[in-house]
Design a protein around this motif. Structure first.
Motif, short mmCIF file in Angstrom:
data_model
loop_
_atom_site.label_atom_id
_atom_site.label_comp_id
_atom_site.label_asym_id
_atom_site.label_seq_id
_atom_site.Cartn_x
_atom_site.Cartn_y
_atom_site.Cartn_z
N ARG A 141 -29.04 23.92 119.46
CA ARG A 141 -29.55 25.30 119.42
C ARG A 141 -29.49 25.90 120.83
O ARG A 141 -30.03 25.31 121.77
N SER A 188 -29.99 33.09 114.96
CA SER A 188 -31.33 33.25 114.39
C SER A 188 -31.41 32.73 112.95
O SER A 188 -32.39 32.95 112.26
N ALA A 189 -30.34 32.04 112.50
CA ALA A 189 -30.28 31.58 111.10
C ALA A 189 -31.31 30.49 110.83
O ALA A 189 -31.58 29.64 111.69
N ARG A 190 -31.87 30.50 109.62
CA ARG A 190 -32.79 29.45 109.19
C ARG A 190 -31.98 28.22 108.76
O ARG A 190 -30.79 28.31 108.50
N ALA A 191 -32.67 27.09 108.63
CA ALA A 191 -32.00 25.80 108.36
C ALA A 191 -31.09 25.88 107.14
O ALA A 191 -29.97 25.39 107.16
N LYS A 192 -31.56 26.52 106.08
CA LYS A 192 -30.77 26.60 104.84
C LYS A 192 -29.48 27.39 105.09
O LYS A 192 -28.40 27.02 104.60
N GLU A 193 -29.58 28.48 105.85
CA GLU A 193 -28.40 29.31 106.16
C GLU A 193 -27.44 28.54 107.08
O GLU A 193 -26.22 28.65 106.95
N VAL A 194 -28.01 27.75 108.00
CA VAL A 194 -27.18 26.99 108.94
C VAL A 194 -26.26 26.04 108.18
O VAL A 194 -25.07 25.91 108.49
N ASN A 195 -26.79 25.37 107.15
CA ASN A 195 -25.97 24.45 106.36
C ASN A 195 -24.81 25.17 105.69
O ASN A 195 -23.71 24.63 105.60
#
Length: 241
Positions: A52, A67-74
């Motif tokens: 990060r 600024s993506a959340r964990a679910k979006e990062v995947n």
């Protein structure tokens, strides 16, 4: 495709990346070279958020991913294939199961579709006869080619390579570089951290030189190798060429 602005990364008091601005177009083959500890691998790992950033933004295909959340990062990572120095294959799974695991688990394909795609890719790299083998039965060069195939099975938009030949015996380096050249010829967008200057010269559309967390110079391979301007780059090239 990838737009980096003001990228910084620190580990405690150690400033590894310092205010990097960079833009990578679709279809480019960007090769990053530089001395050990210059921040090359950290820069690459920031692109798909394995690290990060401490500051700055990374925009991938129009989306600010910092600024993506964990679910979006995947989801973002599904579009960014990553190949490491070490192959990270699952030793208890056959080669075809290593390749099909992610697309099936993430419900991107049925098991049948994933196996068909895996066999197509294995044929493409001349390893279809290894589908039912286990990683321990393969050479280092074969394992790395399988690692590349595993990333390709996800249909990525860009491939990131972190020194993919540095853990290989010298005679196995060529087979992996040949596969990477084929990928480049097919139009794949690639960002490659490597010590292989011949590859940078032959395949790169642009070569970047990093030192002390900065990009100090970048140019076409022709200009980069034949007419370097930065003194640090001149010194580096004098040692590696």
């Amino acid at each position: 495709m990838i737009d980096v602005k003001g990228l910084c990364k620190s580990f405690g008091d150690n400033h590894v990346l310092r205010n990097i601005d960079e833009h990578i177009e679709k279809g480019e083959k960007v090769v990053i070279v530089g001395p050990s500890g210059s921040g090359k691998s950290t820069f690459l790992r920031c692109l798909n958020l394995l690290e990060r950033p401490t500051a700055g933004t990374i925009t991938f295909e129009g989306q600010d991913i910092t600024s993506a959340r964990a679910k979006e990062v995947n989801k973002i990572r599904q579009k960014m294939g990553m190949v490491f120095q070490h192959f990270n294959l699952f030793n208890h799974l056959t080669i075809i199961d290593n390749i099909t695991l992610a697309p099936v688990k993430l419900k991107l394909m049925s098991k049948e579709e994933a196996e068909k795609k895996a066999m197509e890719l294995l044929r493409r790299v001349g390893l279809e006869d290894k589908a039912m083998a286990y990683p321990a039965q393969l050479s280092g060069g074969q394992k790395q080619r399988i690692a590349i195939v595993r990333s390709l099975a996800m249909n990525p938009d860009v491939m990131l390579f972190d020194e993919p030949t540095s853990a290989l015996d010298p005679e196995m380096v060529g087979e992996v570089l040949d596969l990477m050249k084929q990928l480049a010829d097919s139009g794949m967008t690639m960002v490659v951290v490597t010590h292989e200057m011949g590859f940078a010269r032959e395949v790169g559309s642009r070569v970047l030189f990093m030192a002390d967390g900065h990009i100090l110079e970048q140019n076409t391979p022709e200009e980069f190798f034949n007419h370097p301007k930065n003194d640090r780059l001149k010194d580096f090239l004098s040692k590696v060429l």
